[in-house]
Structure formats: C-alpha cells, structure tokens
Write an enzyme that holds these catalytic residues in place. Structure first.
Site, short mmCIF file in Angstrom:
data_model
loop_
_atom_site.label_atom_id
_atom_site.label_comp_id
_atom_site.label_asym_id
_atom_site.label_seq_id
_atom_site.Cartn_x
_atom_site.Cartn_y
_atom_site.Cartn_z
N PRO A 2 -16.35 13.47 -30.84
CA PRO A 2 -15.07 13.20 -31.52
C PRO A 2 -15.10 13.74 -32.96
O PRO A 2 -16.05 13.51 -33.70
CB PRO A 2 -14.97 11.68 -31.54
CG PRO A 2 -16.08 11.17 -30.70
CD PRO A 2 -17.09 12.24 -30.56
N GLU A 3 -14.07 14.48 -33.32
CA GLU A 3 -13.92 14.96 -34.69
C GLU A 3 -12.66 14.31 -35.28
O GLU A 3 -12.07 13.44 -34.64
CB GLU A 3 -13.83 16.49 -34.70
CG GLU A 3 -15.05 17.15 -34.05
CD GLU A 3 -15.03 18.69 -34.10
OE1 GLU A 3 -14.38 19.25 -34.99
OE2 GLU A 3 -15.67 19.30 -33.23
N LYS A 60 -14.73 11.06 -39.88
CA LYS A 60 -14.88 10.63 -38.48
C LYS A 60 -15.12 9.13 -38.38
O LYS A 60 -15.48 8.63 -37.32
CB LYS A 60 -16.05 11.38 -37.83
CG LYS A 60 -15.93 12.90 -37.88
CD LYS A 60 -17.20 13.56 -37.36
CE LYS A 60 -17.25 15.04 -37.71
NZ LYS A 60 -18.53 15.65 -37.37
N ARG A 114 -24.99 7.50 -25.19
CA ARG A 114 -26.18 7.99 -25.88
C ARG A 114 -26.57 7.20 -27.12
O ARG A 114 -27.60 7.45 -27.72
CB ARG A 114 -25.98 9.48 -26.22
CG ARG A 114 -25.88 10.30 -24.94
CD ARG A 114 -25.77 11.77 -25.20
NE ARG A 114 -26.95 12.29 -25.88
CZ ARG A 114 -27.07 13.56 -26.28
NH1 ARG A 114 -26.05 14.39 -26.10
NH2 ARG A 114 -28.15 13.97 -26.87
N ARG A 263 -26.29 24.92 -34.24
CA ARG A 263 -25.05 24.65 -33.53
C ARG A 263 -24.57 25.93 -32.85
O ARG A 263 -24.58 27.00 -33.45
CB ARG A 263 -23.95 24.17 -34.49
CG ARG A 263 -24.39 23.09 -35.46
CD ARG A 263 -24.76 21.80 -34.76
NE ARG A 263 -23.62 21.22 -34.06
CZ ARG A 263 -22.74 20.38 -34.64
NH1 ARG A 263 -22.85 20.06 -35.89
NH2 ARG A 263 -21.75 19.87 -33.93
#
Ligand SMILES: [Zn+2]
Length: 273
Positions: A2-3, A60, A114, A263
C-alpha cells in the site's frame, strides 16, 4: 504494497464508520504489531474506552486521533484494515492480529500475513516529531520550489529521492516508477541534475499519478471488507510498472527493468532521459 493512494482510499472509507465512535473493546494478539509502543496489552489498554475524534493520514500512516493520544497504523507489506458493520459478519482468521470493537456496532480488524505492519500509540502532539515524515505531495506545501531545493541538495538518484519518506511522504515503488515515466525522467538520473522545467514536470506527474491512484483505488474497494491493500484498478493504468518487455505506450520502445537500490525499477529507455 500500500502506498499513499491505497491508504487514502481506505482512510476515506473508514472516516464515516469510525469517527466519533467510542472504542468499546480491543484485542491485540501479535506482539510484533506493537513493537514500537510496548506490549499489546499496554496498547489495548490505551485504546479501550476512548473515542476516535479524527482519522488522518500522513504518508503511508493512518493516524486515529483519540483524545490526547493518536493510534498510528502502518500496513507494511501485506497489512489490511478490514471493516465489518456487525459482529455476526466478522470472520477473523489466523492472520487477524488485532480487533477493535466500537460501541454501537462495527468491528475494525487488522490482518497481516507477513507482519511488517505496526500499530502503536503516540501523544498526538508528538506524532510529527516522532515519525519525521516529509511533505505531503498532494498538499499545497509541496511546491516546485520545495521539490527543487530537495533535488538540488541531494546526491541521490531521483527515484531514491522520491522513495525517501523523510523528504516526500507516501510514494512507493509503483508510483515512483509511474511518476518518472510521465515526467520523462530516467530513474537513475542524479536528482541534482534536474533542470527547472523537469522539476515542474516531475511535481505535476507525481500529483497526477497519486490522484489517479486514489480515483481508481476508490472504485475497486467500495465494499472494503474485501482485501484493501491492493492497488485496485489503477494497476490497469500502469505504463511502466511490471510492463518490462512490453512496448512503451508513448514511443513503442521496449520497457526495461533494472534493480535500483534493491527495488525493481521500470522505465522506457527511449523517452525517459
Ligand atoms: Zn517510450
């Protein structure tokens, strides 16, 4: 992951459900969730009986303002905030790590496979100084001048600068790649080499890509008992992210993927310079 747009869409959906509601009962089962703020029992005790007076977002992070304190929630990689209007519909599973029950009905649960997410309390007055989050890119304070100063004073590559939460809040891997494509900028460019017109273009594309994410995320989770941490329909609008090997929508060159700062990074080698 989620951003900003995903968090904002969930926040907007939660506001009418939780603001001005009293937290009647709290269960926190996973100690990792509260690691920044003490034990689960301590955090639960700090929530019980208080009323949510506002639900804000910074980057966030969700900020549930209570009276003196603020409950900070960060979803991490796989966290989800899920809502049930009534108790009978509530179905916890082994990944449900926290449950908030509201007076008058309504259950908010935190689910995270996670377990990189977090949930902790801070005095409201200390939220900004503790989290040290950068400028909100959709706020008027995020000006061309501010972005220009950030770039000028940085030795980072432009993508790494965009991902730095202490500089600009809420941009993650997807929106960084998409904003750089729309601005025509190579992710590997040194931030300090950006010219004035490129900074203008970058600010504009950051804002438009985040707004598009909010718009499209919103439509896909109007019933957000469904998993809410996904990028929703915005995924269909990606122009470079996870499109490596495919044609650029602008110039038909082949989109490339490289690894930058650990990334995956996607760009058009022809029209991003
Ligand atoms: Zn291209």
């Amino acid at each position: 992951v989620p951003e900003l747009p995903e968090v904002e869409v969930i926040r907007q959906a939660l506001v009418p459900r939780v603001v001005q509601k009293k937290i009647a009962d709290v269960q926190i089962l996973e100690p990792r969730l509260t690691r920044r703020g003490g034990t689960p029992d301590k955090v639960a005790a700090g929530l019980r009986g208080w009323t949510v007076v506002a639900l804000r977002r910074r980057g966030k992070f969700f900020l549930f303002d209570l009276d003196r304190d603020t409950l900070v929630v960060r979803l991490g990689m796989t966290g989800q905030l899920l809502w049930w209007d009534t108790e009978p519909g509530f179905q916890p599973d082994p990944h449900t790590h926290a449950t908030l029950r509201f007076a008058g009905g309504g259950v908010l649960s935190y689910r995270d496979v996670r377990k990189f997410g977090e949930m902790f309390l801070l005095p409201t007055a200390e939220v900004e100084s503790t989290l040290r989050i950068g400028l909100e890119p959709l706020d008027p304070t995020f000006t061309v001048q501010k972005l220009g100063e950030m770039c000028e004073g940085s030795r980072l590559r432009i993508k790494a600068l965009l991902l730095n939460q202490r500089k600009i809040a809420g941009i993650g891997n997807i929106y960084a790649d998409e904003a750089l494509f729309r601005a025509g900028l190579r992710p590997t460019r040194r931030a300090s080499t950006l010219r004035q017109e490129e900074i203008h273009a970058l600010r504009r594309s950051i804002r438009s890509v985040l707004r598009a994410g909010i718009q499209h995320g919103g439509s896909s989770i109007s019933d957000f008992r469904h998993p809410s941490g996904e990028s929703g329909e915005f995924a269909t609008l990606h122009r470079v992210y996870h499109r490596d090997g495919q044609r650029c929508v602008r110039c038909e060159a082949t989109i490339r993927r490289i690894v930058l700062g650990q990334r995956g990074t996607h760009f058009c080698p022809s029209c991003q310079r």
